[in-house]
Design a protein around this motif. Structure first.
Motif, PDB file in Angstrom:
ATOM      1  N   ALA A 279       0.746  -1.216   0.035  1.00 35.61           N
ATOM      2  CA  ALA A 279       0.037   0.067   0.058  1.00 35.61           C
ATOM      3  C   ALA A 279       0.836   1.241  -0.165  1.00 35.61           C
ATOM      4  CB  ALA A 279      -1.006  -0.144   1.202  1.00 35.61           C
ATOM      5  N   LEU A 280       1.833   1.160   0.826  1.00 40.17           N
ATOM      6  CA  LEU A 280       3.084   2.604   0.906  1.00 40.17           C
ATOM      7  C   LEU A 280       3.630   2.595  -0.651  1.00 40.17           C
ATOM      8  CD1 LEU A 280       4.094   4.414   2.656  1.00 40.17           C
ATOM      9  CD2 LEU A 280       5.872   3.010   3.083  1.00 40.17           C
ATOM     10  N   GLY A 281       4.045   1.664  -1.114  1.00 42.04           N
ATOM     11  CA  GLY A 281       4.537   1.694  -2.656  1.00 42.04           C
ATOM     12  C   GLY A 281       3.578   2.198  -3.385  1.00 42.04           C
ATOM     13  N   LEU A 282       2.193   1.774  -3.531  1.00 45.43           N
ATOM     14  CA  LEU A 282       1.282   2.095  -4.346  1.00 45.43           C
ATOM     15  C   LEU A 282       1.005   3.638  -4.146  1.00 45.43           C
ATOM     16  CD1 LEU A 282      -0.574   1.408  -6.868  1.00 45.43           C
ATOM     17  CD2 LEU A 282      -2.276   0.771  -5.035  1.00 45.43           C
ATOM     18  N   ALA A 283       1.053   3.922  -3.074  1.00 47.36           N
ATOM     19  CA  ALA A 283       0.558   5.412  -2.757  1.00 47.36           C
ATOM     20  C   ALA A 283       1.729   6.256  -3.110  1.00 47.36           C
ATOM     21  CB  ALA A 283       0.538   5.612  -0.926  1.00 47.36           C
ATOM     22  N   MET A 284       3.063   5.951  -2.889  1.00 45.64           N
ATOM     23  CA  MET A 284       4.202   6.383  -3.388  1.00 45.64           C
ATOM     24  C   MET A 284       4.033   6.835  -5.048  1.00 45.64           C
ATOM     25  SD  MET A 284       7.083   5.501  -0.963  1.00 45.64           S
ATOM     26  CE  MET A 284       8.229   6.389  -1.658  1.00 45.64           C
ATOM     27  N   VAL A 285       3.689   5.755  -5.517  1.00 47.70           N
ATOM     28  CA  VAL A 285       3.875   6.017  -6.946  1.00 47.70           C
ATOM     29  C   VAL A 285       2.512   6.879  -7.544  1.00 47.70           C
ATOM     30  CG1 VAL A 285       3.135   4.660  -9.220  1.00 47.70           C
ATOM     31  CG2 VAL A 285       4.730   3.655  -7.603  1.00 47.70           C
ATOM     32  N   VAL A 286       1.357   6.700  -6.948  1.00 46.24           N
ATOM     33  CA  VAL A 286       0.251   7.525  -7.543  1.00 46.24           C
ATOM     34  C   VAL A 286       0.454   9.113  -6.850  1.00 46.24           C
ATOM     35  CG1 VAL A 286      -2.212   8.064  -6.823  1.00 46.24           C
ATOM     36  CG2 VAL A 286      -1.384   5.790  -7.185  1.00 46.24           C
ATOM     37  N   GLY A 287       1.283   9.090  -5.601  1.00 44.46           N
ATOM     38  CA  GLY A 287       1.585  10.366  -5.317  1.00 44.46           C
ATOM     39  C   GLY A 287       2.574  11.228  -6.263  1.00 44.46           C
ATOM     40  N   GLY A 288       3.486  10.464  -6.845  1.00 49.31           N
ATOM     41  CA  GLY A 288       4.608  10.863  -7.689  1.00 49.31           C
ATOM     42  C   GLY A 288       3.754  11.079  -9.234  1.00 49.31           C
ATOM     43  N   ILE A 289       3.062  10.429  -9.505  1.00 46.72           N
ATOM     44  CA  ILE A 289       2.254  10.708 -10.869  1.00 46.72           C
ATOM     45  C   ILE A 289       1.428  12.026 -10.489  1.00 46.72           C
ATOM     46  CG2 ILE A 289       0.355  10.129 -12.171  1.00 46.72           C
ATOM     47  CD1 ILE A 289       1.290   7.197 -11.820  1.00 46.72           C
ATOM     48  N   LEU A 290       0.744  12.093  -9.309  1.00 47.66           N
ATOM     49  CA  LEU A 290      -0.031  13.447  -9.167  1.00 47.66           C
ATOM     50  C   LEU A 290       0.903  14.789  -8.824  1.00 47.66           C
ATOM     51  CD1 LEU A 290      -2.700  12.091  -6.759  1.00 47.66           C
ATOM     52  CD2 LEU A 290      -2.982  12.871  -9.026  1.00 47.66           C
ATOM     53  N   LEU A 291       2.063  14.609  -8.330  1.00 46.43           N
ATOM     54  CA  LEU A 291       2.943  15.794  -8.334  1.00 46.43           C
ATOM     55  C   LEU A 291       3.449  16.255  -9.559  1.00 46.43           C
ATOM     56  CD1 LEU A 291       4.968  15.218  -5.030  1.00 46.43           C
ATOM     57  CD2 LEU A 291       3.507  16.951  -5.276  1.00 46.43           C
ATOM     58  N   PHE A 292       3.787  15.250 -10.413  1.00 51.88           N
ATOM     59  CA  PHE A 292       4.061  15.421 -12.068  1.00 51.88           C
ATOM     60  C   PHE A 292       3.220  16.220 -12.665  1.00 51.88           C
ATOM     61  CE2 PHE A 292       4.364  14.043 -16.107  1.00 51.88           C
ATOM     62  CZ  PHE A 292       5.468  14.605 -16.670  1.00 51.88           C
ATOM     63  N   LEU A 293       1.760  15.668 -12.723  1.00 56.04           N
ATOM     64  CA  LEU A 293       0.830  16.343 -13.210  1.00 56.04           C
ATOM     65  C   LEU A 293       0.503  17.752 -12.916  1.00 56.04           C
ATOM     66  CD1 LEU A 293      -1.672  13.336 -13.739  1.00 56.04           C
ATOM     67  CD2 LEU A 293      -0.371  14.422 -15.464  1.00 56.04           C
TER      68      LEU A 293
END
Length: 94
Positions: free
Chosen positions: A53-67
Motif C-alpha cells: 500500500a505504501l509503495g502504491l501510494a508513493m507511485v500515485v503521489g509521484g504521478i499526481l505531483l508530476f501532473l
C-alpha cells in the motif's frame, strides 16, 4: 584454503613458518564463524500489505505531483507571457 565438514579453513603459509601472525580480519572472521547467525526473511501478511500500500501510494503521489507541476508550469508560462506583453505595451506608450 579448504572447504570441509568443519567449514572454510584458511591456512596462511607464512603464519605456519612463524613469520606472520593471522591478521585482524581473519581473527574477526573466525570469531563470527563461531557464533550463530540467524537471517529471517519471513514477513507477516500485515506488513506485506502495508509495504504494498505504501509503495502504491508513493507511485500515485509521484504521478499526481508530476501532473501538478505540468499545470503550474503552463500557468507560469502564460503569466510570464502576459507580463511581457504588458511591459511592451507600457514601453510603447500604448
Amino acid at each position: 584454503m579448504t572447504i570441509g565438514e568443519h567449514g572454510i579453513e584458511v591456512v596462511d603459509e607464512k603464519a605456519e613458518d612463524g613469520a606472520v601472525s593471522p591478521s585482524r580480519v581473519v581473527r574477526g572472521a573466525e570469531r563470527v564463524a563461531g557464533s550463530a547467525i540467524e537471517i529471517s526473511t519471513d514477513m507477516d501478511e500485515e506488513s506485506r500489505m502495508t509495504q504494498a500500500a505504501l509503495g502504491l501510494a508513493m507511485v500515485v503521489g509521484g504521478i499526481l505531483l508530476f501532473l501538478l507541476s505540468i499545470v503550474i508550469t503552463r500557468y507560469a508560462g502564460l503569466g510570464a507571457k502576459r507580463y511581457l506583453q504588458m511591459n511592451m505595451a507600457l514601453l510603447r506608450g500604448g
